[in-house]
Design an enzyme around this catalytic site. Structure first.
Site, PDB file in Angstrom:
ATOM      1  CB  CYS A  39      17.239  -5.021  -2.791  1.00 25.42           C
ATOM      2  SG  CYS A  39      16.120  -4.838  -1.565  1.00 25.42           S
ATOM      3  CB  CYS A  93      14.015  -6.753  -3.424  1.00 24.13           C
ATOM      4  SG  CYS A  93      14.376  -4.723  -2.829  1.00 24.13           S
TER       5      CYS A  93
END
Length: 97
Positions: free
Chosen positions: A24, A27
């Site tokens: 991600c 993230c």
């Protein structure tokens, strides 16, 4: 000794839980924000990262649909939850409650 998730979130200090995934992008962008947050708030907060790919049952229990998803627990109770990238200002506000 490794503590269970419940033991970790059942503390008097607010616990910020970051549900993330290695793949991600947002993230990864949050990592320096969380590091700065920890360095500013020190021991007044605990920050833990939960990888949704390796902790699928926990992610399912908390119905994490997207990553990153952030939650704040205090004394074992969830007090806040938000998905997506967060600014350090937003995080500080929810942790100072």
């Amino acid at each position: 000794m490794k503590k269970s998730f419940n033991e970790i979130v059942n503390q008097e200090v607010p616990v910020l839980v970051d549900f993330y995934a290695d793949w991600c992008g947002p993230c990864k962008s949050m990592a320096p924000v969380l590091k700065q947050l920890k360095s500013e708030l020190k021991d007044t907060v605990k920050i833990i990262k939960i990888n949704v790919d390796t902790n699928q049952s926990l992610a399912a229990k908390y119905q994490v649909q997207g990553v990153p998803t952030f939650m704040v627990f205090k004394n074992g109770k969830q007090t806040w939850r938000q998905s997506g990238m967060q600014s350090i200002t937003q995080l500080k506000q929810v942790l100072s409650v």
